[in-house]
Motif scaffolding. Structure first.
Motif, short mmCIF file in Angstrom:
data_model
loop_
_atom_site.label_atom_id
_atom_site.label_comp_id
_atom_site.label_asym_id
_atom_site.label_seq_id
_atom_site.Cartn_x
_atom_site.Cartn_y
_atom_site.Cartn_z
N THR A 1 0.84 -1.19 0.00
CA THR A 1 0.00 0.00 0.00
C THR A 1 0.88 1.24 0.00
O THR A 1 2.05 1.20 0.39
N GLU A 2 0.27 2.33 -0.42
CA GLU A 2 0.98 3.61 -0.39
C GLU A 2 1.42 3.92 1.05
O GLU A 2 2.53 4.38 1.28
N GLU A 3 0.55 3.63 2.00
CA GLU A 3 0.86 3.91 3.40
C GLU A 3 2.07 3.12 3.88
O GLU A 3 2.91 3.64 4.61
N ASN A 4 2.17 1.84 3.45
CA ASN A 4 3.35 1.04 3.83
C ASN A 4 4.64 1.68 3.33
O ASN A 4 5.63 1.75 4.05
N ILE A 5 4.60 2.16 2.10
CA ILE A 5 5.80 2.76 1.51
C ILE A 5 6.14 4.07 2.23
O ILE A 5 7.30 4.32 2.56
N LEU A 6 5.12 4.88 2.49
CA LEU A 6 5.37 6.16 3.17
C LEU A 6 5.98 5.94 4.54
O LEU A 6 6.92 6.64 4.92
N ASN A 7 5.48 4.95 5.25
CA ASN A 7 6.01 4.65 6.59
C ASN A 7 7.41 4.03 6.53
O ASN A 7 8.27 4.38 7.32
N HIS A 8 7.61 3.13 5.59
CA HIS A 8 8.90 2.45 5.50
C HIS A 8 10.03 3.42 5.15
O HIS A 8 11.10 3.36 5.73
N PHE A 9 9.77 4.32 4.17
CA PHE A 9 10.83 5.23 3.72
C PHE A 9 10.76 6.60 4.39
O PHE A 9 11.60 7.45 4.15
N ASP A 10 9.71 6.81 5.21
CA ASP A 10 9.54 8.09 5.92
C ASP A 10 9.58 9.26 4.93
O ASP A 10 10.39 10.19 5.06
N ILE A 11 8.71 9.19 3.92
CA ILE A 11 8.63 10.22 2.90
C ILE A 11 7.19 10.71 2.79
O ILE A 11 6.27 10.07 3.29
N SER A 12 7.00 11.84 2.12
CA SER A 12 5.67 12.42 1.95
C SER A 12 5.01 11.80 0.72
O SER A 12 5.69 11.25 -0.16
N PRO A 13 3.68 11.91 0.62
CA PRO A 13 2.99 11.41 -0.58
C PRO A 13 3.49 12.07 -1.86
O PRO A 13 3.60 11.41 -2.89
N ASP A 14 3.82 13.35 -1.82
CA ASP A 14 4.34 14.03 -3.01
C ASP A 14 5.70 13.46 -3.43
O ASP A 14 5.99 13.30 -4.61
N THR A 15 6.54 13.20 -2.45
CA THR A 15 7.85 12.61 -2.75
C THR A 15 7.67 11.23 -3.36
O THR A 15 8.34 10.89 -4.35
N LEU A 16 6.77 10.44 -2.79
CA LEU A 16 6.52 9.10 -3.34
C LEU A 16 6.04 9.20 -4.79
O LEU A 16 6.50 8.46 -5.65
N GLU A 17 5.12 10.11 -5.04
CA GLU A 17 4.60 10.27 -6.40
C GLU A 17 5.73 10.60 -7.38
O GLU A 17 5.78 10.04 -8.48
#
Length: 93
Positions: free
Chosen positions: A17-33
């Protein structure tokens, strides 16, 4: 470097999930995008939206999930074709 780590993380877990990635890498949704879009364009990662099971509000649990969860899937086979220029020459008479 984080791009390779992100790619490896999704490949290892296959479906995250997007949430898993955000938590694992400690990044913002914009950074992930910004990081994941090139990987999606390459065709090895596919995104989808899964509706939470209680989105109708009928579960009475008060969990408050009304949003669809964004998921990222690793695919061993690319989903997008590559643009290859093709020249057609007239047949010789």
């Amino acid at each position: 470097m984080i791009l390779l780590e992100l790619k490896r993380y999704i490949r290892t877990h296959q479906n995250v999930t997007e949430e898993n990635i955000l938590n694992h890498f400690d990044i913002s949704p914009d950074t992930l995008e910004g990081l994941i879009r090139p990987l999606i364009d390459q065709g090895h990662i596919k995104e989808s939206f899964a509706q939470a099971s209680c989105a109708s509000g009928q579960c009475q649990s008060g969990c408050g999930h009304n949003d669809a969860d964004k998921h990222y899937f690793w695919t061993d086979k690319r989903h997008k074709s590559l643009a290859i220029p093709l020249k057609v020459q007239p047949a010789a008479h």
